[in-house]
Each structure stands twice: as C-alpha cells, then as structure tokens.
Design a protein around this motif. Structure first.
Motif, PDB file in Angstrom:
ATOM      1  N   VAL A 134       0.870  -1.185   0.000  1.00 56.79           N
ATOM      2  CA  VAL A 134       0.000   0.000   0.000  1.00 56.79           C
ATOM      3  C   VAL A 134       0.906   1.234   0.000  1.00 56.79           C
ATOM      4  CG1 VAL A 134      -1.823   1.202   1.276  1.00 56.79           C
ATOM      5  CG2 VAL A 134      -1.736  -1.309   1.290  1.00 56.79           C
ATOM      6  N   GLU A 181      -6.094   1.472  -7.660  1.00 53.94           N
ATOM      7  CA  GLU A 181      -6.460   2.699  -6.934  1.00 53.94           C
ATOM      8  C   GLU A 181      -6.562   2.375  -5.441  1.00 53.94           C
ATOM      9  OE1 GLU A 181     -10.576   3.279  -7.723  1.00 53.94           O
ATOM     10  OE2 GLU A 181     -10.691   5.200  -6.686  1.00 53.94           O
ATOM     11  N   ASN A 207       2.079  -5.574   6.482  1.00 56.40           N
ATOM     12  CA  ASN A 207       1.003  -6.570   6.506  1.00 56.40           C
ATOM     13  C   ASN A 207       1.544  -7.921   6.965  1.00 56.40           C
ATOM     14  OD1 ASN A 207      -1.384  -5.331   5.772  1.00 56.40           O
ATOM     15  ND2 ASN A 207      -1.022  -5.575   3.574  1.00 56.40           N
TER      16      ASN A 207
HETATM   17  P1  AMP Z   1      -5.457  -8.047  -0.645  1.00 58.55           P
HETATM   18  O1  AMP Z   1      -4.607  -9.261  -0.486  1.00 58.55           O
HETATM   19  O2  AMP Z   1      -5.628  -7.638  -2.060  1.00 58.55           O
HETATM   20  O3  AMP Z   1      -6.746  -8.078   0.117  1.00 58.55           O
HETATM   21  O4  AMP Z   1      -4.653  -6.903   0.119  1.00 58.55           O
HETATM   22  C1  AMP Z   1      -4.201  -7.036   1.448  1.00 58.55           C
HETATM   23  C2  AMP Z   1      -4.513  -5.791   2.227  1.00 58.55           C
HETATM   24  O5  AMP Z   1      -3.962  -4.645   1.557  1.00 58.55           O
HETATM   25  C3  AMP Z   1      -6.002  -5.487   2.359  1.00 58.55           C
HETATM   26  O6  AMP Z   1      -6.594  -6.165   3.415  1.00 58.55           O
HETATM   27  C4  AMP Z   1      -5.973  -3.987   2.580  1.00 58.55           C
HETATM   28  O7  AMP Z   1      -5.645  -3.681   3.927  1.00 58.55           O
HETATM   29  C5  AMP Z   1      -4.841  -3.528   1.698  1.00 58.55           C
HETATM   30  N1  AMP Z   1      -5.384  -3.162   0.370  1.00 58.55           N
HETATM   31  C6  AMP Z   1      -5.501  -3.964  -0.726  1.00 58.55           C
HETATM   32  N2  AMP Z   1      -6.064  -3.298  -1.752  1.00 58.55           N
HETATM   33  C7  AMP Z   1      -6.307  -2.051  -1.320  1.00 58.55           C
HETATM   34  C8  AMP Z   1      -6.872  -0.870  -1.917  1.00 58.55           C
HETATM   35  N3  AMP Z   1      -7.263  -0.867  -3.194  1.00 58.55           N
HETATM   36  N4  AMP Z   1      -6.969   0.231  -1.165  1.00 58.55           N
HETATM   37  C9  AMP Z   1      -6.548   0.255   0.118  1.00 58.55           C
HETATM   38  N5  AMP Z   1      -5.989  -0.814   0.754  1.00 58.55           N
HETATM   39  C10 AMP Z   1      -5.876  -1.961   0.046  1.00 58.55           C
END
Ligand code: AMP
Ligand code: GLY
Length: 442
Positions: free
Chosen positions: A161, A192, A230
């Motif tokens: 992020v 985005e 994360n």
């Molecule tokens: P994901 O594995 O795609 O869910 O991403 C892991 C974490 O990254 C998510 O739980 C969010 O905290 C953050 N994250 C992912 N995509 C976004 C986004 N488009 N905007 C803001 N935070 C995001």
C-alpha cells in the motif's frame, strides 16, 4: 453402531494444512456426531493424529485419503491452486474446495479483477503490467494513492500500500525487479487506493447456493493502530458491527451472488469457502471488493468456529453433494468471539523459534480455546514454537469488551523464551465500547 439409526459416526476427515485455521476446523468437526477420526496433514503441536505429508504432495495425500476413507478439507490456497480438488475428484475421493480453475479467483489477482469487472462487482480501478517501466509510467500519472499487488500467490506479502508515486515506484521495483515475492511478481496489478473499514465476508458455496458464515474482521498490520507491514493476520473477531443488516444485504446482492453466477456462466462452478475481503469506502459507505480468497480465512476461522452452533460437517457434505439449498441457515451463538494471535517477536520479518511455551497447561474454561499454528509437540507433551504466528487465543463473551478481556487475560498467562513472544494489544478494541450489532443475525 449407534442406537439412533440416523446417527452413524462413520466419516473420517483429513484436514490439509498446519495453521490455526486447520486446528479450529478440526476442533469444530470433533463436535459432529457423524465424524469419527480426524487426521491432519501435516498439522501442528495442537492437533493430534498428524500425518507427515505436506499440502503440496497431492498424490500422497490422495493415497492416504483413499486408504483411510476420508472426506478431505483443504485449509490453505496453494494445494487448491495446484489442482488438488481436480486430482481427488478424478480419483473419486470426497473433497471440499474449488477446482484449480475456480481457484484462479485467488491465485491470479489480474484474473480476479477482470472477473469482478465483467460481472459488475464493485472494485477499485486497476491496470495489469508485465513490464516495470510501463507500470511506473502509469503509476506516476495517477492522481489517487496506489496499491501495488503481485499477480500470483505470495502468502500475504505481495500487496504494498503506497502513499505517493515514489513509494509506488519503489514497490514496483521490489516486486518486478528485485522479485521479493519470486515469480508471483512477474506480473503486477496497480490499483487505486481506497480508504475505509475492512471486513471479511465468507460464504459456503456448492456452485449454485450460498450459505453465509458469520461476519468477521481481521487485523492485518503487525503493530497496534494498524501500523507496520502486513502479516497473515494478527487477530480477528466475529461478528463485526460494521456489517449491519443493510450492508449484509448489499454484499450478498452486489458481490456474492454476481460472483457465484459469474463463475457458472463465464468460468467454472465454484464449490468451497468463498472469502471476500471488502472495504467499506469512507465517503460513500459502499462495499468494494479488494480480493477473493478461495478458502477459509486465518485467523477469521477461529472466532467463526467458536460461534458456530450447527454441525459444520453436515454443511460441507451438503456442499459437495450440491444440496445446500436443502439446508437451513447456519445457527450462531449470540456471543462475540475475539482471537488474539501470539507471534514470535520479529514476525513477519526475522524471528527465532524452538522456545518451550509456558502456560498451556492451565485450564482456561469452556469459553476459551488456544488454537495452535506455528507449534511442535515434543517429548513429555511439551510444546515448542515453530513458526511466525504461534497461537490464536480465542474467547467468547456476551459483548466485544467481555470477549476482548477474556482473550487477553489468557494471553497474559502464556509466554516463551526471554520475552520472545509478541502480540497486538488492540485486537477488536476499537469496537469494544459498542454494544451488540443492531441485528445479531450473523
Ligand atoms: P489483498 O490481499 O488484495 O486483500 O490486500 C491485502 C490488504 O492490503 C487489504 O486487506 C488492505 O488492507 C490492503 N489493500 C488492498 N487493496 C487495497 C486498496 N485498493 N486500497 C486500500 N488498501 C488496500
Ligand atoms: N486473514 C486473511 C487471510 O486469511 O487471507
């Protein structure tokens, strides 16, 4: 045989994986009156009947399942992405989970995003790239914040992020040039960045019918107040007051139903746990889908299992037989459950392991479960740390505040090494002053 001709305890179960999620699934299935033996491959220090086969050794797992007449449940994503379900089905073995093609919803971010767009599921704007220079040119022109994601599986480490375009350029280099996540970063998604609250919404799906599980929320960042990198998840709780009845209905209509229909019409029917990682956008309060996972969440599974009253096995069996439409909604305890992850100090970066864990010998009562993940059982029944996330202390309470208090009172009695354990101190505390959600239906 049982007196009751309806109840024949004749199902053996094989649970694939070694995390807190798998321990919690096994703990719940143990309560089923139609489950006999439960095996774990490879399991951990908290699970019994462990079989020394890794989740990627699909042929050996199939051989074991055949020999022991098991119904197999897959915890982690990698064997699903590698086609374990296709293999087992060909061998006429009973297995719960999506096929390799259906697992693309998690194993390729680009595939998942295109699927969302094609099926009208609200999700942040994105572009995919295989060339780092093209990705950087695109990134510097964007006016919003960005999130850079490895296309392939990266154990939760492939999402960065970013606050500005310099950070985005650095993230593109880390994933595509330095290959910090290996081949998973050979293609990336530039997305985005949204702001808002996140929740996890998981359903059981038999290809046509969905049965929602209780709502939950994960805490992904390593430090308190959502700071730091994360992780796989430092704690969770269920239900979350964020998902009220209105939002629940919107998520079903705008995300889950189009996803299931879209799989049938454009890809392949989906059977298994379908997990939507959702952000409720700050200004509009509308849900946007950030990701699909094709399995149960970890650590979301732990509080969800603690709250489930119904027999999980009957639902999993109905799902593989495509009979979920004949099942009633799952019943839940009208309580909150909070899971605090105790990790090795240093996780998700470098940490030491092999420390004896103190405090596991206490009886914490029926409303607390200490689920194991990175642990190993040694001689004289002692347990050593054996990974980054070590334990998931999960407690029930009538309010979030009571569940938080109960979980932390147990956490404070467990330790290892010379101050080698670490946990967040704010799991679910943001909501602990709120009462029960308006509707306690999940
Ligand atoms: P994901 O594995 O795609 O869910 O991403 C892991 C974490 O990254 C998510 O739980 C969010 O905290 C953050 N994250 C992912 N995509 C976004 C986004 N488009 N905007 C803001 N935070 C995001
Ligand atoms: N807790 C996040 C996940 O299971 O992916």
């Amino acid at each position: 045989m049982s007196q009751d001709s309806d109840v024949v305890k004749n199902n053996n179960v094989l649970i694939i994986g070694s995390g807190g999620r798998e321990h919690a699934l096994g703990w719940k299935l143990r309560q089923s009156d139609i489950v006999q033996k439960i095996y774990f491959a490879p399991g951990n220090g908290g699970t019994f009947q462990n079989v020394n086969i890794q989740p990627t050794e699909i042929d050996k797992l199939a051989e074991f399942a055949k020999k022991n007449e098991c119904f197999t449940i897959v915890g982690p994503e990698t064997p699903l992405a590698n086609g374990i379900v296709d293999y087992f089905v060909k061998e006429r073995l009973r297995i719960f989970g999506p096929t390799r093609q259906a697992a693309l919803l998690e194993s390729s971010k680009e595939f998942a995003k295109q699927f969302m767009n094609k099926n009208g599921i609200p999700t942040p704007v994105f572009r995919a790239f295989s060339d780092p220079e093209e990705a950087k040119n695109y990134a510097v022109k964007q006016k919003t914040g960005l999130v850079i994601k490895a296309d392939g599986l990266a154990s939760g480490k492939g999402v960065i992020v970013c606050n500005n375009s310099n950070e985005a350029i650095d993230a593109i280099d880390r994933l595509m040039v330095k290959r910090e996540c290996g081949i998973a970063g050979s293609r990336i998604v530039v997305e985005e960045r949204l702001s808002g609250e996140e929740c996890s919404f998981i359903v059981l799906c038999d290809s046509r019918t969905i049965i929602p599980l209780a709502s939950s929320q994960d805490h992904k960042r390593v430090f308190d107040n959502d700071n730091g990198p994360n992780t796989g998840g430092m704690g969770s709780y269920s239900p979350t007051p964020i998902v009220d009845e209105n939002l629940y209905n919107t998520i079903i209509k705008q995300i889950m139903e189009p996803a299931v229909k879209g799989m049938i019409h454009h890809v392949t029917p989906f059977k298994g746990f379908l997990y939507a990682g959702i952000m409720i956008e700050e200004l509009t309060k509308q849900p946007y889908l950030l990701e699909f996972n094709v399995r149960m969440g970890d650590p979301e599974c732990q509080p969800i299992m603690m709250r489930m009253k119904s027999d999980l096995f009957r639902y999993l069996e109905s799902a593989i037989n495509e009979e979920l439409d004949s099942m009633l909604p799952i019943e839940w305890k009208n309580k909150f459950a909070v899971c605090v992850v105790m990790a090795s100090r240093g996780y998700p970066l470098k940490y030491s392991q092999g420390h004896f864990i103190k405090g596991l010998e206490y009886d914490f009562g029926p409303e607390v479960m200490v689920f194991h993940s990175g642990t190993r059982r040694c001689s004289r029944n002692r347990v050593k740390t054996d990974g980054g996330r070590v334990l998931g202390v999960t407690a029930l309470g009538d309010t979030i505040r009571m569940a938080v208090k109960a979980a932390y009172s147990v956490v404070h009695r467990i330790s290892w090494g010379e101050n080698e354990h670490y946990y967040r101190t704010d799991i679910a505390t943001k909501y602990s002053s709120s009462g029960k959600p308006a509707s306690f239906f999940l």
